[in-house]
Design a protein around this motif. Structure first.
Motif, PDB file in Angstrom:
ATOM      1  N   UNK A 131     -20.555 -21.399 -33.508  1.00 57.22           N
ATOM      2  CA  UNK A 131     -19.938 -20.777 -34.669  1.00 57.22           C
ATOM      3  C   UNK A 131     -19.126 -19.567 -34.231  1.00 57.22           C
ATOM      4  N   UNK A 132     -18.081 -19.290 -34.984  1.00 53.47           N
ATOM      5  CA  UNK A 132     -17.491 -17.961 -34.904  1.00 53.47           C
ATOM      6  C   UNK A 132     -18.511 -16.993 -35.469  1.00 53.47           C
ATOM      7  N   UNK A 133     -18.524 -15.745 -34.965  1.00 57.94           N
ATOM      8  CA  UNK A 133     -19.555 -14.786 -35.357  1.00 57.94           C
ATOM      9  C   UNK A 133     -19.615 -14.587 -36.868  1.00 57.94           C
ATOM     10  N   UNK A 134     -18.457 -14.437 -37.508  1.00 52.89           N
ATOM     11  CA  UNK A 134     -18.449 -14.209 -38.949  1.00 52.89           C
ATOM     12  C   UNK A 134     -18.830 -15.468 -39.719  1.00 52.89           C
ATOM     13  N   UNK A 135     -18.451 -16.621 -39.212  1.00 54.69           N
ATOM     14  CA  UNK A 135     -18.846 -17.875 -39.859  1.00 54.69           C
ATOM     15  C   UNK A 135     -20.357 -18.040 -39.766  1.00 54.69           C
ATOM     16  N   UNK A 136     -20.947 -17.634 -38.641  1.00 53.05           N
ATOM     17  CA  UNK A 136     -22.402 -17.704 -38.524  1.00 53.05           C
ATOM     18  C   UNK A 136     -23.074 -16.822 -39.590  1.00 53.05           C
ATOM     19  N   UNK A 137     -22.543 -15.604 -39.788  1.00 48.67           N
ATOM     20  CA  UNK A 137     -23.102 -14.737 -40.827  1.00 48.67           C
ATOM     21  C   UNK A 137     -22.969 -15.387 -42.198  1.00 48.67           C
TER      22      UNK A 137
END
Length: 987
Positions: A596-602
């Motif tokens: 995941x992209x970091x923000x997508x993971x959040x």
């Protein structure tokens, strides 16, 4: 090779030169012993004088050698009276061996007629010429490979044992060429960034050729680029002194200039980066949206897409499709590229937002009507059906050069009617979905910005003055934004609108992961809203997978691990993951791996908290933990057959992967290291805590290998904190055992001792055999290193008793080998050798490989001190091979160190220095204390080689380390650095 000749350098295998024509043709070698083959059969070349004749003829490469020339080659100015008859006799014998067509008589002399590829020397010359061409064209890697092939053709000294003045001269010439090739290859090593690896070889070469200044120059550069500036300057000092003493001259100007550049820490000594391709000149289209004034970076993508659009001027209609996650800058990039491509499309540019990420995507019929009107078609002439409008659209575009920008497409079916059908036009498409089913399209996957690009964009919006004073905080901000352009633009715009905020204030707000997505919104821009559009289009099974996979903390996840977390078979899991990749919500990091992209993971975690029950979230992570623990335990059992640790690990409900061979098992544990440790760190609730502690023990080879040590320590500290907080003494004992392990291999002995002591106490209270035996073994090992030999013996005998009572043979062997070290330190050499042999015997019976290397390592040390240097060399060399094969750089480095000690004791200073350099180059010798011990030995070897200043630099660095650690070894180094000892040769 001869074991006394230093570290083994892997070069291409020496073979007879291959026959370019037939399998039974003649082949010859002169780069070593002079030999002849017919096919695979080695021919007898006769006496040394007969080989001298063969040599003289081969080195003329087909040219005729007169009788007088051959006599001079054999005897020089003092030939015997029967010289001519002797030459004829040798020629007659050679002709019988080689054949009439090969050795011919002409013009009163002789010649050998063979194909060019039949002689290793001509083959080497051709390869060297190819290498020179490759280097001239900038292909350094190919040039390096070719020169290695050339050097691999040598088999010892050229023209070995061939008599005569001609052979002597040619031998000198070929040896000089070999050295020049070696220098060229080392120069290429430095150009491609292999400076650390080159130091060892250059150290040995400068010892063998002390007056060769080019080698000294290369060694200085290699040391400087390896961060060893003091040693690099010491090489110059040694060289200047040696040249003055031996030749009465100063170093050549190039060497002196290099010293000055090192003194001022010249950054240009680093390998130059390739020149970036020039960006296309900016162009202005007619009907495109305005490009952003602060467009930043993406130069490679701009160049790639612009070149594709330029092909529309030829005979092919160009279609490029840009895909990527929401907010990654697809539209911004496409608009920017389209503006720059105007000169290729003088007849106009069309643009439409297809609303593909929303609930109602634009209908192709509506878009075609808009396009036809923009192209001058009257409303009354626009047909009603999709097919008729598409046909008229293509006819209208025929003969024109027009660019069509189709932004935010839903899928390939939506855009097919909108594509032009004739050369001269081009289409540029953006979408969150990869258009794999769009025939003939050039697909571009747009990733997030680089850190440098992200900081540049942030600075352009906020202002250079505000960012310049808080650069570190600005880097924290763009990192919190995951280098996603939309997130950076929102964060920067919020800061630009709030003059009282500092960059640090914004960074602190974004540091809270649970609030980060809420902070990243400004006006009608919001990162969360962008992700919601994509999430809302997922099918229920895809949405569940998206939510649950986001719970795992690792940098990425394998297909097998994802299947375990989702409780699906691998095929079903792969279908879901690939569907998520197609929507750009998940990235395919490599075949079978996803991230995941970091923000997508959040965002995925927020969705999981909102849409999943807590029990299902916990079950998903529990299944992942079971998978990692089961697989890691299997790898441990395969690597250490007979070790009882796996029998004491917590039982799991989910099976893991099963490996039959060590290679794939080691590949798995090292590939999955970050994910395994992240899982252990994350799973610290009461239901998972013991399994998390056991996962650390099953993965204990990770810090021992020198890889992931810091990450392992952080995970172990997290598990320990949870165990102490919840009062779980079982998990606490095992977490402290894991910390003991990582501190020990990092050379942090005091911390390791403290954790081991607590682990042993918990073992007794909890009746858990794992902390007791393993912690006692480590305490004994540390006590040996710290000179507390009586304590060491006490702890190690406790460990041996514990392992024996548990039937843990491999661990008992480890404790026996450690006890051998203690006995050795107390002067009981015979007992030490006996104990080490007992350990090796146990490892042998268990069929162990890596642990057997540890046993041979211990035995090699004992044999060295016992004065049995030949057997010690054999044991340590075999251990080195196993450590290298098992990917254990820490132990590989330590074994090089022990070999350096052995060679120093045997009076082989060059080999000692080479092994010490190998230990340092591996950068895996277990912390600064161990590095200092290697530097001490390296300094002794260098001094014996006459490199006094460089040896002094090694000792100064070692003394600094020992003093910082409060180590008793500092006493020896101070003695070595004393003026009286510096004027003497080391013992």
């Amino acid at each position: 090779m001869d074991r006394d000749s230093g570290p083994r350098v892997r070069v291409p295998e020496q073979r007879a030169p291959e026959n370019p024509v037939t399998a039974d043709a003649l082949r010859f070698t002169v780069l070593g012993p002079v030999r002849a083959w017919r096919g695979s059969d080695l021919l007898s070349s006769g006496s040394p004088q007969q080989r001298a004749l063969l040599t003289a003829l081969l080195l003329r490469e087909g040219r005729t050698a007169t009788a007088g020339e051959l006599i001079d080659a054999f005897w020089g100015e003092d030939p015997p009276s029967q010289a001519l008859a002797t030459i004829r006799t040798y020629a007659s014998r050679l002709r019988k061996i080689l054949g009439q067509d090969t050795l011919v008589s002409e013009s009163g002399g002789y010649a050998i007629r063979i194909d060019r590829g039949a002689l290793d020397l001509t083959l080497a010359q051709d390869l060297a010429a190819e290498a020179e061409k490759a280097r001239a064209t900038g292909d350094r890697c190919q040039a390096r490979t070719l020169i290695n092939k050339v050097l691999g053709l040598w088999d010892g000294e050229a023209l070995a044992s061939v008599p005569g003045p001609y052979a002597d001269n040619q031998r000198t010439r070929l040896e000089e060429w070999r050295l020049q090739l070696t220098e060229t290859r080392l120069d290429l090593d430095l150009e491609v960034g292999c400076h650390a690896e080159a130091v060892s070889e250059l150290t040995a070469l400068t010892a063998a050729h002390p007056l060769r200044e080019r080698l000294r120059e290369l060694l200085m550069v290699a040391l400087y680029r390896s961060g060893r500036q003091a040693e690099a300057l010491a090489v110059y000092a040694d060289t200047r002194r040696l040249l003055a003493e031996e030749l009465g001259v100063d170093p050549r100007p190039e060497l002196a200039q290099l010293q000055r550049r090192i003194l001022r820490a010249d950054e240009e000594l680093a390998r130059p980066a390739d020149e970036p391709a020039p960006a296309p000149a900016p162009l202005r289209p007619a009907q495109l949206p305005a490009t952003v004034p602060d467009f930043t970076g993406r130069s490679a993508f701009v160049t790639e897409l612009s070149s594709r659009l330029a092909t529309a001027e030829g005979s092919v209609m160009a279609v490029s499709a840009v895909a990527g996650i929401g907010g990654v800058g697809k539209t911004t990039l496409a608009v920017h590229v389209a503006h720059q491509a105007r000169r290729h499309f003088p007849d106009g540019q069309l643009y439409v937002d297809l609303q593909g990420a929303g609930a109602r995507a634009a209908e192709p019929e509506t878009v075609l009507g808009s396009f036809l009107r923009a192209l001058g078609t009257a409303d009354s002439a626009i047909p009603d059906t999709l097919d008729e409008r598409a046909a008229l659209y293509r006819s209208t575009l025929d003969g024109r050069r027009i660019l069509i920008l189709l932004d935010n497409a839903h899928d390939a079916a939506q855009i097919r009617p909108l594509l032009p059908g004739t050369p001269g036009c081009a289409a540029l498409v953006t979408s969150r979905v990869r258009m794999v089913d769009l025939a003939g399209a050039h697909l571009v996957d747009l990733d997030v910005m680089s850190p440098e690009e992200a900081l540049q964009l942030f600075t352009r919006i906020v202002g250079a003055e505000r960012v310049g004073s808080e650069r570190e905080a600005a880097l924290d901000v763009v990192a919190a934004c995951g280098f996603l352009p939309l997130a950076i633009r929102i964060a920067a715009s919020r800061l630009a609108a709030r003059r009282t905020w500092t960059v640090s204030v914004l960074a602190a707000k974004l540091a809270d992961e649970r609030r980060r997505l809420d902070e990243l919104q400004a006006g009608d821009l919001a990162v969360k809203a962008t992700f919601e559009l994509g999430y809302g289009q997922l099918e229920p099974a895809q949405a569940r997978a998206f939510r649950l996979l986001g719970l795992a903390d690792g940098p990425d996840i394998s297909l097998a691990a994802a299947a375990a977390l989702l409780n699906l078979d691998p095929h079903a899991a792969e279908d879901l993951l690939e569907a998520l990749v197609d929507t750009s919500l998940v990235e395919s990091a490599a075949p079978g791996r996803y991230r995941y992209h970091d923000l997508v993971r959040l965002y995925a975690r927020a969705c999981a908290e909102r849409d999943e029950r807590a029990a299902e979230r916990e079950s998903a992570l529990s299944r992942l933990l079971d998978f990692y623990l089961a697989t890691a335990a299997g790898v441990y059992a395969l690597e250490r057959p007979g070790d009882r640790l796996v029998d004491h690990l917590a039982r799991v409900d989910r099976p893991g992967l099963v490996f039959q061979q060590r290679g794939p098992a080691l590949d798995w544990i090292h590939t999955e290291a970050e994910c395994v440790l992240a899982c252990a760190h994350q799973c610290t609730d009461s239901a998972s805590l013991r399994r998390a502690a056991d996962l650390l023990l099953a993965a204990k080879d990770l810090p021992e290998s020198g890889a992931n040590s810091r990450r392992y320590e952080v995970a172990a500290q997290a598990v320990l904190a949870a165990a102490v907080r919840t009062g779980d003494v079982h998990a606490e004992g095992r977490a402290r055992t894991a910390l003991t392990n990582v501190f020990h291999f990092a050379g942090r002995f005091d911390e390791a001792e403290e954790e081991a002591e607590k682990a042993m106490a918990l073992s007794e209270a909890n009746e858990d055999p794992i902390p007791g035996g393993y912690a006692a073994n480590t305490r004994g090992f540390i006590a040996v290193y710290q000179g507390r030999y009586a304590e060491a013996e006490k702890y190690l005998r406790v460990a041996i008793a514990s392992f024996r009572s548990d039937g843990n043979g491999p661990s008992e062997a480890s404790a026996l080998c450690n006890l051998s070290r203690a006995q050795l330190a107390m002067g009981r050499t015979g007992g030490a050798v006996t104990l080490a042999r007992q350990g090796v015997d146990i490892y042998d019976r268990q069929g162990l490989s890596l642990r057997l290397a540890n046993g041979r390592y211990a035995l090699g040390i004992a044999l060295t001190q016992a004065g049995e240097l030949d057997e010690a060399l054999t044991q340590l060399s075999e251990a080195l091979d196993i450590f290298h094969e098992s990917r254990q750089p820490l132990w590989e480095g330590m074994t090089h160190f022990r070999l350096a000690e052995l060679h120093l004791l045997a009076g082989r200073s060059a080999q000692a220095a080479a092994h010490a350099e190998q230990a340092i180059a591996l950068r895996g010798i277990g912390g600064e204390w161990r590095r200092a011990t290697v530097l001490t030995v390296l300094g002794k070897a260098l001094k014996l080689l006459g490199q006094v200043d460089r040896g002094h630099a090694c000792w100064v660095e070692a003394l600094t380390i020992f003093e910082n650690h409060g180590s008793q070894e500092a006493v020896e180094v101070r003695t070595l650095l004393s003026p009286q000892r510096m004027d003497q040769r080391c013992p």
